[in-house]
Structure formats: C-alpha cells, structure tokens
Design a protein around this motif. Structure first.
Motif, PDB file in Angstrom:
ATOM      1  N   LEU A  76      22.528  41.965  -5.428  1.00 40.95           N
ATOM      2  CA  LEU A  76      22.828  42.459  -6.775  1.00 40.95           C
ATOM      3  C   LEU A  76      23.060  41.325  -7.770  1.00 40.95           C
ATOM      4  CD1 LEU A  76      25.227  45.442  -6.028  1.00 40.95           C
ATOM      5  CD2 LEU A  76      22.943  45.556  -7.000  1.00 40.95           C
ATOM      6  N   ARG A  77      23.869  40.377  -7.369  1.00 42.58           N
ATOM      7  CA  ARG A  77      24.146  39.275  -8.276  1.00 42.58           C
ATOM      8  C   ARG A  77      22.916  38.403  -8.464  1.00 42.58           C
ATOM      9  NH1 ARG A  77      29.153  37.614  -4.868  1.00 42.58           N
ATOM     10  NH2 ARG A  77      28.077  38.971  -3.416  1.00 42.58           N
ATOM     11  N   GLY A  78      22.164  38.232  -7.355  1.00 43.81           N
ATOM     12  CA  GLY A  78      20.933  37.458  -7.452  1.00 43.81           C
ATOM     13  C   GLY A  78      19.923  38.114  -8.368  1.00 43.81           C
ATOM     14  N   ASN A  79      19.921  39.454  -8.381  1.00 35.84           N
ATOM     15  CA  ASN A  79      19.012  40.180  -9.281  1.00 35.84           C
ATOM     16  C   ASN A  79      19.191  39.730 -10.719  1.00 35.84           C
ATOM     17  OD1 ASN A  79      18.008  41.691  -7.183  1.00 35.84           O
ATOM     18  ND2 ASN A  79      19.225  43.506  -7.638  1.00 35.84           N
ATOM     19  N   LEU A  80      20.445  39.518 -11.091  1.00 37.04           N
ATOM     20  CA  LEU A  80      20.742  39.127 -12.463  1.00 37.04           C
ATOM     21  C   LEU A  80      20.550  37.630 -12.677  1.00 37.04           C
ATOM     22  CD1 LEU A  80      21.635  40.078 -15.203  1.00 37.04           C
ATOM     23  CD2 LEU A  80      24.015  39.963 -14.455  1.00 37.04           C
ATOM     24  N   ASN A 118      18.621  35.596 -11.193  1.00 37.62           N
ATOM     25  CA  ASN A 118      17.231  35.153 -11.077  1.00 37.62           C
ATOM     26  C   ASN A 118      16.279  35.852 -12.037  1.00 37.62           C
ATOM     27  OD1 ASN A 118      18.044  33.509  -8.904  1.00 37.62           O
ATOM     28  ND2 ASN A 118      17.791  35.202  -7.467  1.00 37.62           N
ATOM     29  N   HIS A 119      16.795  36.763 -12.846  1.00 41.78           N
ATOM     30  CA  HIS A 119      15.940  37.477 -13.779  1.00 41.78           C
ATOM     31  C   HIS A 119      15.693  36.618 -15.015  1.00 41.78           C
ATOM     32  CE1 HIS A 119      14.607  40.518 -16.665  1.00 41.78           C
ATOM     33  NE2 HIS A 119      14.281  41.250 -15.622  1.00 41.78           N
ATOM     34  N   LYS A 120      14.440  36.465 -15.379  1.00 37.70           N
ATOM     35  CA  LYS A 120      14.059  35.535 -16.437  1.00 37.70           C
ATOM     36  C   LYS A 120      14.791  35.794 -17.750  1.00 37.70           C
ATOM     37  CE  LYS A 120       9.806  34.305 -16.508  1.00 37.70           C
ATOM     38  NZ  LYS A 120       8.325  34.273 -16.672  1.00 37.70           N
ATOM     39  N   ARG A 121      14.902  37.064 -18.147  1.00 41.71           N
ATOM     40  CA  ARG A 121      15.484  37.381 -19.460  1.00 41.71           C
ATOM     41  C   ARG A 121      16.944  37.804 -19.393  1.00 41.71           C
ATOM     42  NH1 ARG A 121      12.143  41.239 -23.057  1.00 41.71           N
ATOM     43  NH2 ARG A 121      13.426  40.220 -24.629  1.00 41.71           N
ATOM     44  N   MET A 122      17.396  38.273 -18.210  1.00 48.99           N
ATOM     45  CA  MET A 122      18.759  38.782 -18.116  1.00 48.99           C
ATOM     46  C   MET A 122      19.748  37.767 -17.543  1.00 48.99           C
ATOM     47  SD  MET A 122      18.901  41.987 -19.218  1.00 48.99           S
ATOM     48  CE  MET A 122      20.248  42.807 -18.357  1.00 48.99           C
ATOM     49  N   ALA A 123      19.251  36.623 -17.101  1.00 47.21           N
ATOM     50  CA  ALA A 123      20.119  35.636 -16.452  1.00 47.21           C
ATOM     51  C   ALA A 123      21.254  35.176 -17.360  1.00 47.21           C
ATOM     52  CB  ALA A 123      19.289  34.443 -15.993  1.00 47.21           C
ATOM     53  N   ASP A 124      21.034  35.197 -18.653  1.00 45.50           N
ATOM     54  CA  ASP A 124      22.063  34.756 -19.595  1.00 45.50           C
ATOM     55  C   ASP A 124      23.260  35.700 -19.628  1.00 45.50           C
ATOM     56  OD1 ASP A 124      20.570  32.561 -20.312  1.00 45.50           O
ATOM     57  OD2 ASP A 124      19.704  33.491 -22.092  1.00 45.50           O
ATOM     58  N   PHE A 125      23.120  36.857 -18.987  1.00 43.17           N
ATOM     59  CA  PHE A 125      24.204  37.846 -19.006  1.00 43.17           C
ATOM     60  C   PHE A 125      24.947  37.894 -17.670  1.00 43.17           C
ATOM     61  CE2 PHE A 125      21.034  39.226 -22.090  1.00 43.17           C
ATOM     62  CZ  PHE A 125      21.825  39.339 -23.229  1.00 43.17           C
ATOM     63  N   HIS A 126      24.774  36.867 -16.840  1.00 43.47           N
ATOM     64  CA  HIS A 126      25.535  36.804 -15.595  1.00 43.47           C
ATOM     65  C   HIS A 126      26.851  36.070 -15.849  1.00 43.47           C
ATOM     66  CE1 HIS A 126      26.827  34.850 -11.789  1.00 43.47           C
ATOM     67  NE2 HIS A 126      26.702  36.109 -11.381  1.00 43.47           N
ATOM     68  N   TYR A 127      27.971  36.795 -15.647  1.00 43.99           N
ATOM     69  CA  TYR A 127      29.288  36.218 -15.896  1.00 43.99           C
ATOM     70  C   TYR A 127      30.273  36.634 -14.820  1.00 43.99           C
ATOM     71  CZ  TYR A 127      27.323  36.053 -20.638  1.00 43.99           C
ATOM     72  OH  TYR A 127      26.511  35.851 -21.711  1.00 43.99           O
ATOM     73  N   CYS A 174      26.137  42.292 -12.647  1.00 44.44           N
ATOM     74  CA  CYS A 174      25.016  42.372 -11.712  1.00 44.44           C
ATOM     75  C   CYS A 174      24.021  43.438 -12.174  1.00 44.44           C
ATOM     76  CB  CYS A 174      25.505  42.707 -10.303  1.00 44.44           C
ATOM     77  SG  CYS A 174      26.345  44.295 -10.174  1.00 44.44           S
ATOM     78  N   ILE A 175      22.896  43.506 -11.505  1.00 43.72           N
ATOM     79  CA  ILE A 175      21.908  44.564 -11.724  1.00 43.72           C
ATOM     80  C   ILE A 175      21.851  45.403 -10.456  1.00 43.72           C
ATOM     81  CG2 ILE A 175      19.466  45.091 -12.008  1.00 43.72           C
ATOM     82  CD1 ILE A 175      19.226  42.619 -13.759  1.00 43.72           C
ATOM     83  N   VAL A 176      21.961  46.702 -10.601  1.00 46.61           N
ATOM     84  CA  VAL A 176      21.970  47.602  -9.439  1.00 46.61           C
ATOM     85  C   VAL A 176      20.578  47.685  -8.836  1.00 46.61           C
ATOM     86  CG1 VAL A 176      22.457  49.938  -8.635  1.00 46.61           C
ATOM     87  CG2 VAL A 176      23.816  48.940 -10.488  1.00 46.61           C
ATOM     88  N   SER A 177      20.505  47.522  -7.518  1.00 42.37           N
ATOM     89  CA  SER A 177      19.237  47.657  -6.818  1.00 42.37           C
ATOM     90  C   SER A 177      19.366  48.699  -5.719  1.00 42.37           C
ATOM     91  CB  SER A 177      18.783  46.318  -6.245  1.00 42.37           C
ATOM     92  OG  SER A 177      19.766  45.808  -5.366  1.00 42.37           O
ATOM     93  N   PHE A 178      18.240  49.034  -5.104  1.00 39.72           N
ATOM     94  CA  PHE A 178      18.227  50.151  -4.176  1.00 39.72           C
ATOM     95  C   PHE A 178      17.135  49.946  -3.133  1.00 39.72           C
ATOM     96  CE2 PHE A 178      16.584  54.384  -3.034  1.00 39.72           C
ATOM     97  CZ  PHE A 178      17.744  54.970  -2.558  1.00 39.72           C
TER      98      PHE A 178
END
Length: 258
Positions: A59-63, A65-74, A201-205
């Motif tokens: 989940l944390r890696g999703n955020l 490593n995401h090209k555009r959303m990485a700036d929102f990992h806190y 994080c970004i929720v994955s499934f």
C-alpha cells in the motif's frame, strides 16, 4: 469454496453495516449493478491503470512509487500532547472524520495536503496533525476544502481508475473510533520513545481477498487514497498498528463524495 463465498458475503455485509447511514442505500443500489458473472474477465480492465494493483503489503509502495502521487506520501504525526484531547473530545463518537484540505501558504508545513479532524454530523473541524496543540479551523474549513478541490484533487481524480462506485477519488477518510484506535493512542502515550503516525497510502486489492473476504474495505476502495495507522519506536520500526495480527490486512475506509 462455499465456505469462502460465505466469508465474502459476511465481509460485504460487514462493509455495508459499517457505512454512514446516508450512504448505505447508494452502495446497496450500486452493488445490484455489478455483474459478478463477468468479474474475472473484466478484473484487469477495472482494477489496473494509473494506480498499480498490488496487495495491501504494498500500500505504501503504491503511493511512493506512483509517478504523480508520490508527492502525497507523508507520515503525519499525532503528537502526545494532542492525543488526550482527541480521546476526550471524541469519546462518544463512533467514527473519526478526516477531511483532506490544503492550508494557505502562511500556514502550510512540509506537506501539500493535510487532514482536518471532526465528527459525523458536525461542522466543527480542528487541526491535530503535526501540531503541538489543536487548532479550531471551523470558520476557514470550507475555504481550505476548496483549496484542495482546485489543486491536488485534480491530480487525485486524474490518477483514479473509476471503480463503479464513484467518479472522484478520496475526499474523506473514516476511522472507527473503537478499541483498536484507543489502544493505538495508549501504546503511543505509554512508551517513552513511541510515536503515533498516520501514513498515507493507496488502497490496493488482490483477487484472493475476494475469495477469502480478508479485506472487504480494499475491494470497494481500490485505487482510493487512505492512510495506515501505526505506532513506531525511536528506530522507526512499527511496533503496533490498527491490526496487530497482520499489519498488512486492511486500512481505513475512504469515501469520495456521492
């Protein structure tokens, strides 16, 4: 297989029961529109795309490593000076409501966004993250919400693969104000070097979740922006989370506007 399907049905029911009352009917009606007979063939189409489809362990890696959303990992901290006030103020509330906002430049810290804390059915909102004492922002809250809508929310929505339940990504994260949250707070307060964080994080499934019913929230919130509650020691190691059996089992339910 029947046992697993029963688990899935139980998980779906638990999910519906956990919803806020005004949204249950919407989700129930949306469920009737799903064609599970074609689910396996369309799975990749629905759940792949700009946001990677990985298990909750990533989940944390999703955020990150995401090209555009990485700036929102806190890692947002709820400091020990603030925890007792949260526990007292929301003692009778079933849920903690965290609305995403953007503060003006003169109030902004090191993060682009932050979360305003409140209760369901109340207009009052306070700042509790990365501060030494709470701040009432009720008066300015609508403006701070609008700041988010006009900037970062655009990125959120562009990166979100629509899942049939919404056209927009997360605007609010709900945390059950139950024994697990209380234990998180107590763990932070009772340990000299322990600290409480909310990590975005970004929720994955994964498909196995559908079969086992392990993480019902992940199924409905795939691709949504959420956070992971954790207590760490002075080395940064996670020593306690909202799920002590499996740290990667689930995250908090997120809600876009309907």
């Amino acid at each position: 297989m029947n046992e697993n399907l029963n688990k899935l049905l139980a998980a779906l029911q638990a999910y519906l029961d956990a919803e806020t009352p005004d949204r249950v009917d919407h989700i129930r009606s949306s469920l009737t529109e799903l064609d599970f007979s074609n689910f396996f063939e369309t799975y990749n189409k629905i759940y792949s795309g700009p946001i990677t489809n990985a298990r909750a362990a990533k989940l944390r890696g999703n955020l990150k490593n995401h090209k555009r959303m990485a700036d929102f990992h806190y890692d947002f901290q709820i400091r020990k000076s603030v925890i007792p006030e949260i526990l007292a103020k929301f003692k009778t509330e079933r849920k903690l409501v965290w609305d995403i906002i953007e503060l003006p430049a003169d109030k902004k810290g090191n993060s682009i966004i932050t979360f305003a804390l409140g209760a369901e059915g109340s207009d009052e909102r306070i700042l509790v993250l990365d501060v030494d004492q709470t701040e009432d922002i009720t008066k300015d809250f609508p403006r701070y919400q609008q700041n988010f809508e006009e900037s970062s929310a655009i990125i959120f929505d562009e990166c979100f693969v629509q899942n049939g339940f919404s056209k927009k990504n997360t605007r609010t994260v709900y945390v059950q104000n139950d024994e697990s949250f209380t234990k998180l707070c107590e763990s932070a307060l009772n340990g000299k070097n322990n600290e409480l964080f909310l990590e975005t994080c970004i929720v994955s499934f994964d498909l196995i979740d559908l079969i086992t019913g392990v993480s019902p929230y992940n199924f409905f919130n795939c691709g949504q922006f959420s956070f992971f509650e954790k207590v760490t020691d002075d080395s940064g190691k996670i020593i306690f989370s909202n799920l002590t059996i499996d740290l990667n089992q689930d995250v908090n339910p997120t809600r876009p506007p309907y």
